[in-house]
Design a protein around this motif. Sequence first.
Motif, mmCIF file in Angstrom:
data_model
loop_
_atom_site.group_PDB
_atom_site.id
_atom_site.type_symbol
_atom_site.label_atom_id
_atom_site.label_comp_id
_atom_site.label_asym_id
_atom_site.label_seq_id
_atom_site.Cartn_x
_atom_site.Cartn_y
_atom_site.Cartn_z
ATOM 1 N N LEU A 38 3.896 0.848 -8.451
ATOM 2 C CA LEU A 38 3.899 1.048 -7.001
ATOM 3 C C LEU A 38 2.473 1.043 -6.462
ATOM 4 N N ARG A 39 1.550 1.597 -7.222
ATOM 5 C CA ARG A 39 0.147 1.574 -6.831
ATOM 6 C C ARG A 39 -0.446 0.179 -6.987
ATOM 7 N N CYS A 40 0.057 -0.584 -7.959
ATOM 8 C CA CYS A 40 -0.420 -1.964 -8.144
ATOM 9 C C CYS A 40 -0.118 -2.822 -6.923
ATOM 10 N N ASP A 41 1.011 -2.557 -6.269
ATOM 11 C CA ASP A 41 1.324 -3.256 -5.018
ATOM 12 C C ASP A 41 0.205 -3.052 -4.002
ATOM 13 N N ALA A 42 -0.214 -1.807 -3.863
ATOM 14 C CA ALA A 42 -1.263 -1.496 -2.890
ATOM 15 C C ALA A 42 -2.589 -2.132 -3.288
ATOM 16 N N LEU A 43 -2.883 -2.168 -4.590
ATOM 17 C CA LEU A 43 -4.116 -2.806 -5.050
ATOM 18 C C LEU A 43 -4.083 -4.307 -4.788
ATOM 19 N N PHE A 44 -2.937 -4.925 -5.027
ATOM 20 C CA PHE A 44 -2.778 -6.346 -4.674
ATOM 21 C C PHE A 44 -3.089 -6.541 -3.196
ATOM 22 N N GLY A 45 -2.538 -5.672 -2.367
ATOM 23 C CA GLY A 45 -2.752 -5.794 -0.934
ATOM 24 C C GLY A 45 -4.214 -5.708 -0.544
ATOM 25 N N LYS A 46 -4.932 -4.734 -1.115
ATOM 26 C CA LYS A 46 -6.340 -4.553 -0.763
ATOM 27 C C LYS A 46 -7.176 -5.760 -1.167
ATOM 28 N N VAL A 47 -6.869 -6.307 -2.339
ATOM 29 C CA VAL A 47 -7.657 -7.443 -2.835
ATOM 30 C C VAL A 47 -7.275 -8.733 -2.106
ATOM 31 N N ALA A 48 -5.987 -9.041 -2.066
ATOM 32 C CA ALA A 48 -5.539 -10.320 -1.515
ATOM 33 C C ALA A 48 -5.777 -10.427 -0.010
ATOM 34 N N ALA A 49 -5.799 -9.308 0.692
ATOM 35 C CA ALA A 49 -6.058 -9.355 2.141
ATOM 36 C C ALA A 49 -7.450 -9.900 2.435
ATOM 37 N N THR A 50 -8.374 -9.735 1.498
ATOM 38 C CA THR A 50 -9.742 -10.234 1.711
ATOM 39 C C THR A 50 -9.852 -11.739 1.458
ATOM 40 N N TRP A 51 -8.850 -12.321 0.799
ATOM 41 C CA TRP A 51 -8.922 -13.744 0.453
ATOM 42 C C TRP A 51 -8.620 -14.649 1.641
ATOM 43 N N LEU A 73 0.279 -15.111 4.095
ATOM 44 C CA LEU A 73 -0.070 -14.396 2.859
ATOM 45 C C LEU A 73 -0.969 -13.200 3.157
ATOM 46 N N THR A 74 -1.835 -13.345 4.148
ATOM 47 C CA THR A 74 -2.677 -12.205 4.540
ATOM 48 C C THR A 74 -1.818 -11.079 5.105
ATOM 49 N N ALA A 75 -0.799 -11.421 5.908
ATOM 50 C CA ALA A 75 0.102 -10.408 6.469
ATOM 51 C C ALA A 75 0.883 -9.705 5.364
ATOM 52 N N VAL A 76 1.306 -10.462 4.345
ATOM 53 C CA VAL A 76 2.006 -9.856 3.204
ATOM 54 C C VAL A 76 1.086 -8.874 2.495
ATOM 55 N N ALA A 77 -0.149 -9.290 2.248
ATOM 56 C CA ALA A 77 -1.102 -8.427 1.557
ATOM 57 C C ALA A 77 -1.394 -7.161 2.354
ATOM 58 N N GLU A 78 -1.593 -7.318 3.654
ATOM 59 C CA GLU A 78 -1.866 -6.142 4.491
ATOM 60 C C GLU A 78 -0.676 -5.193 4.503
ATOM 61 N N SER A 79 0.535 -5.748 4.436
ATOM 62 C CA SER A 79 1.729 -4.902 4.349
ATOM 63 C C SER A 79 1.740 -4.108 3.056
ATOM 64 N N ALA A 80 1.399 -4.781 1.952
ATOM 65 C CA ALA A 80 1.405 -4.116 0.651
ATOM 66 C C ALA A 80 0.408 -2.971 0.596
ATOM 67 N N PRO A 111 0.886 2.073 4.369
ATOM 68 C CA PRO A 111 1.853 3.102 3.965
ATOM 69 C C PRO A 111 3.268 2.535 3.924
ATOM 70 N N GLY A 112 3.985 2.825 2.871
ATOM 71 C CA GLY A 112 5.327 2.285 2.699
ATOM 72 C C GLY A 112 5.361 0.986 1.937
ATOM 73 N N GLY A 113 4.219 0.274 1.881
ATOM 74 C CA GLY A 113 4.101 -0.931 1.083
ATOM 75 C C GLY A 113 5.046 -2.042 1.502
ATOM 76 N N LEU A 114 5.365 -2.905 0.557
ATOM 77 C CA LEU A 114 6.224 -4.053 0.825
ATOM 78 C C LEU A 114 7.604 -3.637 1.316
ATOM 79 N N ALA A 115 8.091 -2.480 0.823
ATOM 80 C CA ALA A 115 9.436 -2.029 1.183
ATOM 81 C C ALA A 115 9.554 -1.720 2.671
ATOM 82 N N ALA A 116 8.453 -1.327 3.295
ATOM 83 C CA ALA A 116 8.483 -0.951 4.707
ATOM 84 C C ALA A 116 8.030 -2.086 5.620
ATOM 85 N N SER A 117 7.691 -3.237 5.065
ATOM 86 C CA SER A 117 7.123 -4.322 5.846
ATOM 87 C C SER A 117 8.189 -5.040 6.676
#
Length: 307
Positions: A240-253, A259-266, A269-275
Amino acid sequence: MQVAETPPSPSIVFGGTPLPLLPWLLGQGMDAGRPVDAETERHALHLIDELLARPGAPIDLMPRARAVIPQLMAMLRRDDLALNALAQQVGRDLVLTAEVLRTARSAAYGGRDERLDLSQALGRLGVVGLNAAIARVVLRPLFETSGDGLFARTGTRLWAHSESKAQHCSALASAGGISAFEGYLAGLMHNSGWTVALRELDRSGLFEPRVEAAARRLSTPHADVPAPALSDTFSIALQLRCDALFGKVAATWRITPTLTAVAESAASPGGLAASDVPLAALLRQADMLASSEVIGVQRAEPATVVA
């Protein structure tokens, strides 16, 4: 890229809890090492929480991304070329040529045909199939490992899981009227969160004393020592924390707006499940499907997640 039929969703989520992936990534089975105590697992999760709390993305834990992501974006933003010109461009890269030929000869594209040349292979793959081949070749180094830490033990399986997830996410995206290739890229990049988390745990040295002790006890090299036996509850809490780490890294790409919106969602708070981003929900479903596929089990009871 040929898109498969959307697979049925097996009963792989119980109370919203995904299957624990880490034991499979570590190859744990009958040869699993000694169990890790709950206090050490809590300490490990605390280290990842501290990493998430830091401002900015932990790009130092994905050093190859600095070269890989610009290369990916440059190749995907090429102008449309005639088939002969495209074949010449692809033919300059031996690794990409091999991947294009391998994919075009695969069962997904009508079976093996050893006589297929590069132009014929490109004609069979089409633009989406070529882009998928490019993405695999360019992103694969992000998962290449060395040494004998947790990340080194998981790299090969992490990539296999990524490829499975990319195929599932592409199929789901296509069925939902979303770009199949953006779905493919989302699935292929998603496990970058695991890369960051496992590298951070390796850097901490938290599990190294256990491996050292086991190597001395068994009189064997570190690489031959079974990985520490981490619990399912720890695995689920970590992923669950890996989702958030993916988001922090991939949002900068900033590869594409979606794909940026997906990363920012991850990373939110709530992660992908709340997006409310449609591809985010499909990525989450593809992750579960890929995990079910590689682990090869289904469970009847929910696991208990430790915070």
